[in-house]
Design an enzyme around this catalytic site. Structure first.
Site, PDB file in Angstrom:
ATOM      1  N   LYS A  79      38.149  50.340  44.153  1.00 43.56           N
ATOM      2  CA  LYS A  79      36.811  50.220  44.945  1.00 43.56           C
ATOM      3  C   LYS A  79      35.706  49.220  44.355  1.00 43.56           C
ATOM      4  O   LYS A  79      35.054  48.201  44.676  1.00 43.56           O
ATOM      5  CB  LYS A  79      35.872  51.285  45.414  1.00 43.56           C
ATOM      6  CG  LYS A  79      34.525  51.070  45.898  1.00 43.56           C
ATOM      7  CD  LYS A  79      34.113  52.124  46.734  1.00 43.56           C
ATOM      8  CE  LYS A  79      33.514  53.384  45.822  1.00 43.56           C
ATOM      9  NZ  LYS A  79      32.783  54.502  46.472  1.00 43.56           N
ATOM     10  N   TYR A  86      41.845   8.211  48.247  1.00 43.38           N
ATOM     11  CA  TYR A  86      42.042   9.140  46.812  1.00 43.38           C
ATOM     12  C   TYR A  86      41.725   8.201  45.658  1.00 43.38           C
ATOM     13  O   TYR A  86      42.433   7.240  45.502  1.00 43.38           O
ATOM     14  CB  TYR A  86      43.519   9.620  46.898  1.00 43.38           C
ATOM     15  CG  TYR A  86      43.789  10.413  45.682  1.00 43.38           C
ATOM     16  CD1 TYR A  86      43.124  11.397  45.550  1.00 43.38           C
ATOM     17  CD2 TYR A  86      44.832  10.234  45.062  1.00 43.38           C
ATOM     18  CE1 TYR A  86      43.244  12.383  44.373  1.00 43.38           C
ATOM     19  CE2 TYR A  86      45.253  11.159  43.897  1.00 43.38           C
ATOM     20  CZ  TYR A  86      44.309  12.050  43.721  1.00 43.38           C
ATOM     21  OH  TYR A  86      44.746  12.795  42.697  1.00 43.38           O
ATOM     22  N   GLY A 102      35.758  65.869  40.012  1.00 40.48           N
ATOM     23  CA  GLY A 102      34.187  65.872  40.284  1.00 40.48           C
ATOM     24  C   GLY A 102      33.431  65.235  38.993  1.00 40.48           C
ATOM     25  O   GLY A 102      33.976  64.620  38.334  1.00 40.48           O
ATOM     26  N   ARG A 121      37.348  55.029  51.741  1.00 41.86           N
ATOM     27  CA  ARG A 121      36.790  54.455  52.954  1.00 41.86           C
ATOM     28  C   ARG A 121      36.929  53.001  52.958  1.00 41.86           C
ATOM     29  O   ARG A 121      36.867  52.362  53.975  1.00 41.86           O
ATOM     30  CB  ARG A 121      35.457  54.965  53.115  1.00 41.86           C
ATOM     31  CG  ARG A 121      35.605  56.213  54.015  1.00 41.86           C
ATOM     32  CD  ARG A 121      34.155  56.879  54.324  1.00 41.86           C
ATOM     33  NE  ARG A 121      33.332  57.187  53.160  1.00 41.86           N
ATOM     34  CZ  ARG A 121      32.041  57.435  52.804  1.00 41.86           C
ATOM     35  NH1 ARG A 121      31.425  56.842  53.885  1.00 41.86           N
ATOM     36  NH2 ARG A 121      31.462  57.685  51.682  1.00 41.86           N
ATOM     37  N   LYS A 167      39.208  13.183  41.963  1.00 43.09           N
ATOM     38  CA  LYS A 167      39.802  13.913  40.938  1.00 43.09           C
ATOM     39  C   LYS A 167      39.903  13.561  39.607  1.00 43.09           C
ATOM     40  O   LYS A 167      40.382  12.449  39.306  1.00 43.09           O
ATOM     41  CB  LYS A 167      41.159  14.646  41.169  1.00 43.09           C
ATOM     42  CG  LYS A 167      41.569  15.811  40.297  1.00 43.09           C
ATOM     43  CD  LYS A 167      43.181  15.799  40.011  1.00 43.09           C
ATOM     44  CE  LYS A 167      43.499  14.752  39.112  1.00 43.09           C
ATOM     45  NZ  LYS A 167      44.703  14.977  38.521  1.00 43.09           N
ATOM     46  N   GLY A 221      22.854  64.733  47.728  1.00 42.99           N
ATOM     47  CA  GLY A 221      22.598  65.885  47.227  1.00 42.99           C
ATOM     48  C   GLY A 221      21.183  65.940  47.383  1.00 42.99           C
ATOM     49  O   GLY A 221      20.359  64.834  47.222  1.00 42.99           O
ATOM     50  N   TYR A 265      50.730  10.284  39.821  1.00 37.18           N
ATOM     51  CA  TYR A 265      51.666  11.129  39.574  1.00 37.18           C
ATOM     52  C   TYR A 265      53.221  10.595  40.002  1.00 37.18           C
ATOM     53  O   TYR A 265      53.390  10.247  41.024  1.00 37.18           O
ATOM     54  CB  TYR A 265      51.390  12.574  40.394  1.00 37.18           C
ATOM     55  CG  TYR A 265      52.319  13.652  40.097  1.00 37.18           C
ATOM     56  CD1 TYR A 265      52.321  14.100  38.932  1.00 37.18           C
ATOM     57  CD2 TYR A 265      52.928  14.216  41.286  1.00 37.18           C
ATOM     58  CE1 TYR A 265      53.211  15.164  38.439  1.00 37.18           C
ATOM     59  CE2 TYR A 265      53.736  15.256  40.723  1.00 37.18           C
ATOM     60  CZ  TYR A 265      53.937  15.923  39.480  1.00 37.18           C
ATOM     61  OH  TYR A 265      54.685  17.017  39.313  1.00 37.18           O
ATOM     62  N   ASN A 283      34.086  -1.863  44.836  1.00 41.41           N
ATOM     63  CA  ASN A 283      34.047  -1.294  46.237  1.00 41.41           C
ATOM     64  C   ASN A 283      35.520  -1.032  46.541  1.00 41.41           C
ATOM     65  O   ASN A 283      36.511  -1.884  46.427  1.00 41.41           O
ATOM     66  CB  ASN A 283      33.501  -2.344  47.012  1.00 41.41           C
ATOM     67  CG  ASN A 283      33.306  -1.760  48.661  1.00 41.41           C
ATOM     68  OD1 ASN A 283      34.225  -1.034  48.962  1.00 41.41           O
ATOM     69  ND2 ASN A 283      32.272  -2.351  49.135  1.00 41.41           N
ATOM     70  N   GLY A 307      43.861  -6.276  50.999  1.00 43.15           N
ATOM     71  CA  GLY A 307      44.138  -5.174  51.690  1.00 43.15           C
ATOM     72  C   GLY A 307      45.764  -5.014  51.830  1.00 43.15           C
ATOM     73  O   GLY A 307      46.619  -6.011  52.118  1.00 43.15           O
TER      74      GLY A 307
HETATM   75  C1  UD1 Z   1      27.044  62.123  44.217  1.00 36.19           C
HETATM   76  C2  UD1 Z   1      26.055  63.331  43.692  1.00 36.19           C
HETATM   77  C3  UD1 Z   1      25.100  63.418  44.950  1.00 36.19           C
HETATM   78  C4  UD1 Z   1      24.444  62.250  44.954  1.00 36.19           C
HETATM   79  C5  UD1 Z   1      25.477  61.106  45.320  1.00 36.19           C
HETATM   80  C6  UD1 Z   1      24.770  59.728  45.241  1.00 36.19           C
HETATM   81  C7  UD1 Z   1      27.413  64.927  42.432  1.00 36.19           C
HETATM   82  C8  UD1 Z   1      28.177  66.206  42.368  1.00 36.19           C
HETATM   83  N1  UD1 Z   1      26.932  64.726  43.515  1.00 36.19           N
HETATM   84  O1  UD1 Z   1      27.764  62.531  45.273  1.00 36.19           O
HETATM   85  O2  UD1 Z   1      24.060  64.549  44.596  1.00 36.19           O
HETATM   86  O3  UD1 Z   1      23.529  62.175  45.967  1.00 36.19           O
HETATM   87  O4  UD1 Z   1      26.323  60.983  44.091  1.00 36.19           O
HETATM   88  O5  UD1 Z   1      25.767  58.494  45.664  1.00 36.19           O
HETATM   89  O6  UD1 Z   1      27.433  64.412  41.639  1.00 36.19           O
HETATM   90  N2  UD1 Z   1      33.614  60.016  40.277  1.00 36.19           N
HETATM   91  C9  UD1 Z   1      34.349  59.951  39.204  1.00 36.19           C
HETATM   92  N3  UD1 Z   1      35.198  61.023  39.006  1.00 36.19           N
HETATM   93  C10 UD1 Z   1      35.335  62.083  39.916  1.00 36.19           C
HETATM   94  C11 UD1 Z   1      34.246  61.982  41.018  1.00 36.19           C
HETATM   95  C12 UD1 Z   1      33.500  61.065  41.183  1.00 36.19           C
HETATM   96  O7  UD1 Z   1      34.601  59.046  38.584  1.00 36.19           O
HETATM   97  O8  UD1 Z   1      35.914  62.957  39.692  1.00 36.19           O
HETATM   98  C13 UD1 Z   1      32.701  58.762  40.507  1.00 36.19           C
HETATM   99  C14 UD1 Z   1      32.616  58.037  41.647  1.00 36.19           C
HETATM  100  O9  UD1 Z   1      33.646  56.961  41.526  1.00 36.19           O
HETATM  101  C15 UD1 Z   1      31.744  57.344  42.081  1.00 36.19           C
HETATM  102  C16 UD1 Z   1      30.496  58.510  41.499  1.00 36.19           C
HETATM  103  O10 UD1 Z   1      31.530  59.263  40.465  1.00 36.19           O
HETATM  104  O11 UD1 Z   1      31.228  56.261  41.492  1.00 36.19           O
HETATM  105  C17 UD1 Z   1      29.864  59.307  42.584  1.00 36.19           C
HETATM  106  O12 UD1 Z   1      30.901  60.142  43.149  1.00 36.19           O
HETATM  107  P1  UD1 Z   1      30.966  60.470  44.780  1.00 36.19           P
HETATM  108  O13 UD1 Z   1      32.348  60.980  45.207  1.00 36.19           O
HETATM  109  O14 UD1 Z   1      30.638  59.041  45.324  1.00 36.19           O
HETATM  110  O15 UD1 Z   1      29.827  61.375  44.713  1.00 36.19           O
HETATM  111  P2  UD1 Z   1      29.156  61.908  45.964  1.00 36.19           P
HETATM  112  O16 UD1 Z   1      30.058  63.385  46.401  1.00 36.19           O
HETATM  113  O17 UD1 Z   1      28.938  61.172  46.714  1.00 36.19           O
END
Ligand code: UD1
Ligand code: CA
Length: 461
Positions: A22, A371, A78, A15, A356, A137, A392, A382, A428
């Site tokens: 990011k 300058y 994840g 996003r 500078k 979550g 330069y 002055n 001058g």
């Molecule tokens: C996660 C939590 C959620 C919580 C939220 C808070 C889980 C499953 N869920 O959700 O409960 O409310 O954060 O913001 O943990 N990242 C990795 N590798 C991955 C996935 C994510 O490094 O495979 C990192 C992302 O870069 C980020 C962080 O983990 O910094 C959280 O990931 P994000 O996808 O934002 O988690 P959410 O699904 O929003």
């Protein structure tokens, strides 16, 4: 007891709609991830492990701290999968604190409280109640009571309509006994709405294993806000700037408007410092007692001594060499001080004057359109409007030395290397290519002539 910090930073940040990873977008002039790393460093962690994935090489090159380790997660399956990659690096004794690379303002005190809530034996979650918990979550508690035992976390996408009504959310930060964490990570499954390995599933495992689950809370919502979009980044930037502005005002600094103040680095202020609207401070800036900064100034890596006044629209950039402004000096409006500009006490630098790598001794003045580059300027000099040092030659830089009490007229060119002796006056419009002796008038320009009988051309009939 060992404390390991794992910072998750492998996510894509879709996003943000940016080619930059990011966590490398900046807040207060520093990468988001660098903020989190600094917080981890403040906790005196034994180990800081950053999980990288998207833009890994770029992220690893951009963020630094002593003893920082990087672990790659490819592909990203994840948050649970992310921490699985870090697990082998974690010491089995002690506690693991999990932070997010895109949640920059978590305070060290809050992180420490979370680690203490864990105490090496409990699972401690950082939670907060939000008016709009959409996307987060949810914390499931026994009987749905606010003080009921924590039973688990359900992700928004997996939650029932009733669960979505829960306002207490998981912030993404937790502290876990590391040995337990390793066991639980091995048992994660991805049979959920997103087909991901959820770190949050370890909460129900802890409950099943009889490990107490406790919740700690941040002091403010700002600490747990993540950055997912340019709009959220801008919002967090304002909150961060407000915090910095409040801290300065508490110390007595008078900001004309804390909402129009930006500090991207450190600002050290003496007593009775006044800062007008729309000023930006970068790098390391020090302002002495009674310093006044006018509106719309940009000041980076500079020391400004007591009583100096920087008038509006002045740009000061010390880069690596720094800039020094002496006591009671007056600078601007519309002045430009570049690296190595060292102004003594009571020096005046006026509008459209660029300095500078030059030293101006006490009381020297360059008030308009001038300058000074690679120059050493004596006391009370002055330096006239429109005059420049030609420092330069196309290949090398050369110095100009101007003695005490010299008066350089308007529109002079001082071709370096050249020395103007103390007390000399330069007429001058002179182009000075040889040293000018002390105490005398030197003029180097064509003599004025008046042509007798000359008439203007007339249009032919
Ligand atoms: C996660 C939590 C959620 C919580 C939220 C808070 C889980 C499953 N869920 O959700 O409960 O409310 O954060 O913001 O943990 N990242 C990795 N590798 C991955 C996935 C994510 O490094 O495979 C990192 C992302 O870069 C980020 C962080 O983990 O910094 C959280 O990931 P994000 O996808 O934002 O988690 P959410 O699904 O929003
Ligand atoms: Ca998120």
């Amino acid at each position: 007891m060992a404390l390991d910090v794992v910072i998750m930073a492998a996510g894509k940040g879709t996003r943000m709609k940016s080619n930059r990873p990011k966590v490398l977008h900046t807040l207060g002039g520093r990468a988001l991830l660098q903020h989190v790393v600094q917080t981890a460093t403040a906790l005196a962690a034994d180990r800081i492990v950053v999980i990288t994935g998207h833009g890994a090489a770029q992220v690893e090159a951009a963020v630094q701290a002593p003893g920082l380790q990087f672990v790659r997660q490819e592909p990203q399956l994840g948050t649970g999968h992310a921490v699985q990659q870090a697990a082998p690096a974690l010491s089995p004794e002690g506690t693991t604190l999990i932070l997010n690379g895109d949640v920059p303002l978590i305070a060290p005190e809050t992180a420490r409280a979370l680690v203490e809530a864990c105490g090496g034996q409990r699972l401690a979650l950082l939670t907060i109640a939000l008016d709009d918990p959409t996307g987060y979550g949810r914390i499931l508690r026994r009987g749905g009571a606010p003080d009921g035992d924590v039973l688990g976390i359900v992700e928004h996408k997996d939650a029932t309509p009733e669960q979505r009504g829960i306002r207490e959310i998981y912030t993404g930060m937790m502290a876990v006994p590391t040995a337990r964490l390793k066991q639980w990570l091995g048992r994660l499954r991805n049979d959920n709405a997103q087909g991901e390995y959820y770190l949050t599933d370890i909460v129900a495992m802890a409950v099943a294993d009889g490990v107490p689950v406790v919740a700690a809370h941040p002091r403010s919502e700002t600490e747990v806000l993540g950055v997912n979009s340019p709009s959220q980044l801008a919002d967090l930037e304002r909150r961060y700037q407000r915090q910095q502005a409040e801290r300065l005002m508490e110390a007595g600094v008078r900001l004309a408007d804390p909402a129009r103040f930006d500090l991207r680095g450190t600002l050290e202020c003496g007593m009775d410092v006044e800062i007008d609207v729309n000023c930006v401070f970068e790098g390391q800036v020090v302002l002495g007692d009674g310093v006044r900064i006018g509106a719309n100034c940009v000041i980076r890596n500079a020391r400004i001594a007591a009583g100096a006044v920087i008038h509006p629209y002045t740009h000061i950039d010390g880069e690596k060499l720094g800039v020094e402004v002496g006591e009671g000096a007056l600078v601007g409006p519309f002045a430009r001080l570049r690296p190595g500009a060292v102004l003594g006490a009571e020096v005046h630098i006026g509008n459209f004057v660029e300095v500078k790598n030059s030293t101006l001794a006490r009381g020297a003045k360059a008030n308009h359109l001038a300058y000074l580059g690679d120059a050493t300027v004596g006391e009370r000099v002055n330096y006239g409007a429109g005059s420049i040092t030609a420092n330069y030659d196309g290949a090398n830089k050369h110095r100009t030395v101007i003695g005490d009490d010299v008066h350089v007229g308007s529109n002079c060119v001082l071709i370096a290397p050249v020395t103007i002796g103390a007390g000399a006056t330069i007429g001058g419009g002179s182009t000075i290519s040889k040293d000018a002796p002390a105490g005398q008038l030197t003029v180097a320009r064509a003599r004025q002539v008046t042509v007798p009988g000359w008439t203007r051309p007339r249009k032919k009939a």
